[in-house]
Design an enzyme around this catalytic site. Structure first.
Site, PDB file in Angstrom:
ATOM      1  N   LYS A  69       0.127   4.304  -0.245  1.00  0.00           N
ATOM      2  CA  LYS A  69      -0.484   5.500   0.364  1.00  0.00           C
ATOM      3  C   LYS A  69      -0.236   6.722  -0.525  1.00  0.00           C
ATOM      4  CE  LYS A  69       0.221   3.382   4.823  1.00  0.00           C
ATOM      5  NZ  LYS A  69       0.190   3.538   6.246  1.00  0.00           N
ATOM      6  N   HIS A  76      -9.200   0.792   5.171  1.00  0.00           N
ATOM      7  CA  HIS A  76      -7.888   1.031   5.787  1.00  0.00           C
ATOM      8  C   HIS A  76      -8.071   1.949   6.996  1.00  0.00           C
ATOM      9  CE1 HIS A  76      -3.819   2.481   6.429  1.00  0.00           C
ATOM     10  NE2 HIS A  76      -3.441   1.364   5.845  1.00  0.00           N
ATOM     11  N   SER A  96       3.841  -2.286  10.287  1.00  0.00           N
ATOM     12  CA  SER A  96       5.290  -2.303  10.482  1.00  0.00           C
ATOM     13  C   SER A  96       5.948  -3.627  10.089  1.00  0.00           C
ATOM     14  CB  SER A  96       5.638  -1.921  11.933  1.00  0.00           C
ATOM     15  OG  SER A  96       5.201  -0.593  12.202  1.00  0.00           O
ATOM     16  N   GLU A 143      -6.564   4.429   8.004  1.00  0.00           N
ATOM     17  CA  GLU A 143      -6.494   5.880   7.721  1.00  0.00           C
ATOM     18  C   GLU A 143      -7.813   6.372   7.123  1.00  0.00           C
ATOM     19  OE1 GLU A 143      -2.843   5.541   5.547  1.00  0.00           O
ATOM     20  OE2 GLU A 143      -1.914   4.928   7.431  1.00  0.00           O
ATOM     21  N   GLY A 192       2.750   2.060  10.654  1.00  0.00           N
ATOM     22  CA  GLY A 192       3.685   3.169  10.474  1.00  0.00           C
ATOM     23  C   GLY A 192       4.406   3.576  11.745  1.00  0.00           C
ATOM     24  N   GLU A 204      -4.929  -5.220  10.655  1.00  0.00           N
ATOM     25  CA  GLU A 204      -3.939  -4.155  10.819  1.00  0.00           C
ATOM     26  C   GLU A 204      -4.199  -3.410  12.122  1.00  0.00           C
ATOM     27  OE1 GLU A 204      -2.101  -3.051   6.742  1.00  0.00           O
ATOM     28  OE2 GLU A 204      -3.721  -1.681   7.189  1.00  0.00           O
ATOM     29  N   ASN A 221       0.871  -1.183   0.000  1.00  0.00           N
ATOM     30  CA  ASN A 221       0.000   0.000   0.000  1.00  0.00           C
ATOM     31  C   ASN A 221       0.905   1.228   0.000  1.00  0.00           C
ATOM     32  OD1 ASN A 221      -1.778   2.064   0.524  1.00  0.00           O
ATOM     33  ND2 ASN A 221      -2.187   1.450   2.645  1.00  0.00           N
TER      34      ASN A 221
HETATM   35  C1  PEP Z   1      -0.549   0.030   6.074  1.00  0.00           C
HETATM   36  O1  PEP Z   1      -0.769   1.216   6.061  1.00  0.00           O
HETATM   37  O2  PEP Z   1      -1.338  -0.742   5.492  1.00  0.00           O
HETATM   38  C2  PEP Z   1       0.629  -0.446   6.790  1.00  0.00           C
HETATM   39  C3  PEP Z   1       0.634  -1.667   7.203  1.00  0.00           C
HETATM   40  O3  PEP Z   1       1.658   0.465   6.986  1.00  0.00           O
HETATM   41  P1  PEP Z   1       3.134   0.151   7.594  1.00  0.00           P
HETATM   42  O4  PEP Z   1       3.615  -1.143   6.956  1.00  0.00           O
HETATM   43  O5  PEP Z   1       3.968   1.322   7.187  1.00  0.00           O
HETATM   44  O6  PEP Z   1       2.972  -0.004   9.058  1.00  0.00           O
END
Ligand code: PEP
Length: 254
Positions: free
Chosen positions: A10, A94, A210, A96, A170, A164, A8
């Protein structure tokens, strides 16, 4: 279950940066690995990335879409438009979108149905916030996010769930393999009660939050973890390729 690793991107990457990233990935991930792979660029990079991944193992996904087919929805993108530029996948729910843009469950339920009717494969994200985990509400939150969206008119076989935990996205604070496994098993068991054991046991559940090449093998070794949804580490070819390699190895497919 065939593992599935998706990136992803973003709100990152110009077209030139995207071209460089795809070129790097094509070099690092040669041939066809025995897992499904996707990249989810921003809307404006979809067309050029669709061209750049042709003939590779990578498929195209979008990060969001609107639930209506067309019309007066300034700034929005429809499922048909995503299909038209070559998308196979769309991420819905997601964290966000949920927490930064305030998308509620009922909206996500509409998006999932519209996407599936159009023929897109949905990556539906669920996950608890830190305070919810600390208050012992993780399972209640996951159950609500499942109940809000799933029902007989949603085809579980045409969908991937991404667990997630919001506190891991992040932040560098990755869930432990045991925490991921526990949540994935719970999600599978809830979906078994909405559908049936057979459909739930065939469902792919990605972990996201992460994920890095250095922690992917341990996470992907968990029995109910079927791949990863990757944010930050999907922006560098070496890092994303490392996660792909770790997934192949963890599932004994090397
Ligand atoms: C995401 O936004 O789907 C995600 C998992 O981000 P990150 O890997 O940067 O934590």
């Amino acid at each position: 279950r065939r593992p599935f690793v998706a990136g992803n991107w973003k709100m990152n990457m110009t077209r030139a940066q995207a071209a460089e990233l795809i070129a790097g990935l094509r070099q690092r991930v040669a041939g066809k690995p025995p897992i499904d792979l996707a990249v989810c660029p921003s809307f404006v990079c979809l067309v050029s990335v669709a061209e750049a991944i042709k003939g590779s193992a990578f498929k195209l996904g979008a990060q969001n879409m609107h639930f209506e087919a067309n019309g007066a929805f300034t700034g929005e993108i429809s499922a048909e438009m995503l299909l038209d530029v070559g998308c196979k996948y769309v991420i819905i729910g997601h964290s966000e979108r949920r927490h930064v843009f305030g998308e509620p469950g009922e909206l996500l339920a509409k998006k999932v149905r519209t996407a599936q009717k159009a023929g897109l494969h949905v990556i539906y994200c669920v996950g608890e916030k830190l305070d919810e985990r600390e208050r012992g509400q993780t399972e209640a939150v996951l159950e609500r996010q499942i109940n809000e969206v799933f029902g007989p008119d949603v085809a579980l076989g045409e969908l991937t769930v991404a667990y997630e935990p919001v506190w891991a996205i992040g932040t560098g604070h990755v869930a432990t393999p045991a925490q991921a496994q526990e949540a994935h098993r719970f999600i599978r068991s809830r979906l078994a009660s909405v559908y049936n054991e057979g459909l739930a046991s065939a469902l792919r559940i990605q972990y996201g939050g992460s994920v890095k090449a250095s922690n992917a093998k341990e996470l992907m070794s968990q029995p109910d973890v079927d791949g990863a949804l990757v944010g930050g580490a999907a922006l560098k070819a070496d890092d994303f390729a490392g996660i792909i390699e770790a997934t192949v190895a963890a599932k004994g497919l090397a």
